[in-house]
Design an enzyme around this catalytic site. Structure first.
Site, PDB file in Angstrom:
ATOM      1  N   ASP A  81      -9.756   4.747  -3.486  1.00  0.00           N
ATOM      2  CA  ASP A  81      -8.377   5.230  -3.377  1.00  0.00           C
ATOM      3  C   ASP A  81      -8.110   6.273  -4.471  1.00  0.00           C
ATOM      4  O   ASP A  81      -8.390   6.030  -5.649  1.00  0.00           O
ATOM      5  CB  ASP A  81      -7.450   4.008  -3.548  1.00  0.00           C
ATOM      6  N   HIS A 106       0.893   6.776   2.183  1.00  0.00           N
ATOM      7  CA  HIS A 106       0.749   6.144   0.862  1.00  0.00           C
ATOM      8  C   HIS A 106       2.105   5.611   0.420  1.00  0.00           C
ATOM      9  O   HIS A 106       3.128   5.916   1.025  1.00  0.00           O
ATOM     10  CB  HIS A 106       0.229   7.175  -0.159  1.00  0.00           C
ATOM     11  N   THR A 153       1.727  -2.153  -4.412  1.00  0.00           N
ATOM     12  CA  THR A 153       2.804  -2.779  -5.187  1.00  0.00           C
ATOM     13  C   THR A 153       3.278  -4.113  -4.603  1.00  0.00           C
ATOM     14  O   THR A 153       3.504  -5.078  -5.339  1.00  0.00           O
ATOM     15  CB  THR A 153       3.990  -1.787  -5.306  1.00  0.00           C
TER      16      THR A 153
HETATM   17  O1  G3H Z   1      -2.885   4.444  -2.665  1.00  0.00           O
HETATM   18  C1  G3H Z   1      -2.246   3.391  -2.690  1.00  0.00           C
HETATM   19  C2  G3H Z   1      -0.887   3.317  -2.208  1.00  0.00           C
HETATM   20  O2  G3H Z   1      -0.370   4.525  -1.888  1.00  0.00           O
HETATM   21  C3  G3H Z   1      -0.042   2.173  -2.594  1.00  0.00           C
HETATM   22  O3  G3H Z   1       1.303   2.484  -2.846  1.00  0.00           O
HETATM   23  O4  G3H Z   1       1.859   0.732  -4.512  1.00  0.00           O
HETATM   24  O5  G3H Z   1       3.625   1.927  -3.306  1.00  0.00           O
HETATM   25  O6  G3H Z   1       2.186   0.302  -2.103  1.00  0.00           O
HETATM   26  P1  G3H Z   1       2.300   1.289  -3.222  1.00  0.00           P
HETATM   27 ZN    ZN Z   2      -1.570   6.220  -2.898  1.00  0.00          ZN
END
Ligand code: G3H
Ligand code: ZN
Length: 284
Positions: A82, A208, A233
């Site tokens: 990622d 994302h 998150t």
């Molecule tokens: O690349 C990971 C994500 O875009 C996660 O985003 O923490 O807001 O769920 P988030």
């Molecule tokens: Zn992300």
């Protein structure tokens, strides 16, 4: 099962009108929560590790954990990097057995992003690894990748068309109003922009910053063709919320298993809910 590539799970998702969740893992318990959720929900799944996760757990540990989890599961599992911003690290992930990588050149000018993404694709394709790229700037802070909110720029559909055509990338992350981390207010997604990007490209689209986005907005994004949805998150909050509750109620506990087992279950519960929301449950 052996690890599969993005196309193996996103192709059927695009045809079937659903999205596959890409869940961030930082430790063994979260890898287990993701894989158990996928098996119980009969869902294809993407387990992703950020640069921060690799720094914390170690590249070999992450690969070994996810490979072991996948081998014991009878659903398709992608191991994905990622937000890889460092070319050398992307190469290391490929070499150590990731089946998919994200090269995040979103801070670069368009031409340079195309150039670097193409470089990664040339190498990744030769060894059967899929590549996600990013165009536009997704707001918020995530591990080592920090973008000031004022710099957060939405993806230009025309640029997306050029980018997809020139690179032939396997999946494209776009900025349409989501942000990484905890939202201060309710996020407003730019659906006309998403629609336009889908009209101009045929590349699978990645959303994302999807934690905290209302369910209706997620459903609409899936209807408009988003096929990979990133969640970090929400998992962190479920895991840490339960861990904190456990320590409040059992301040004398010195057994990490008694803390981590309920935290894992709490993460698994939210992951299962997401799989149902994205429509991937029952598709494996
Ligand atoms: O690349 C990971 C994500 O875009 C996660 O985003 O923490 O807001 O769920 P988030
Ligand atoms: Zn992300």
């Amino acid at each position: 099962m052996n690890l599969v590539r993005l196309g193996d799970v996103l192709g059927p998702a695009e045809k079937g009108g659903y999205a596959v969740g890409a869940f961030n893992a930082n430790n063994m318990e979260i890898v287990q929560a993701i894989i158990e959720a996928a098996v119980e929900e009969r869902s294809p799944v993407i387990i992703q590790a950020s640069q921060g996760a690799i720094k914390y757990a170690g590249l070999e540990f992450i690969v070994a954990l996810v490979k072991t989890a996948a081998q014991n599961a009878d659903v398709p599992v992608v191991l994905h990097l990622d937000h890889g911003t460092d070319f050398a690290q992307v190469m290391r992930c490929i070499r150590h057995g990731f089946s998919s990588v994200m090269y995040d050149g979103s801070k670069l000018p368009l031409e340079d992003n195309i150039l670097m993404t193409s470089r990664v694709i040339e190498i990744a394709r030769a060894v059967g690894v899929s590549v996600e790229a990013e165009l536009g700037k997704i707001g918020g802070t995530e591990d080592d990748v920090s973008v000031e909110e004022r710099d957060a720029l939405f993806t230009d559909p025309r640029e997306a068309e050029i980018f997809a055509r020139e690179t032939g990338v396997d999946a494209l992350a776009i900025a349409i109003g989501t942000a990484h981390g905890v939202y201060k207010g309710e996020p407003k997604l730019d659906f006309p922009r998403l629609k336009r990007i889908r009209e101009l490209t045929d590349v699978p689209i990645v959303l994302h910053g999807s934690s905290g986005v209302p369910d209706d907005a997620i459903r609409q994004a899936v209807e408009l063709g988003v096929s990979k949805i990133n969640i970090d998150t929400d998992i962190r909050q479920a895991f840490m919320g339960k861990a904190a509750e456990h320590m409040r109620e059992n301040p004398d506990n010195i057994d990490p298993r008694k803390l981590l087992a309920p935290a894992k279950e709490s993460a698994k519960k939210i992951i299962k809910e997401k799989m149902r929301l994205f429509g991937s449950a029952g598709k494996a």
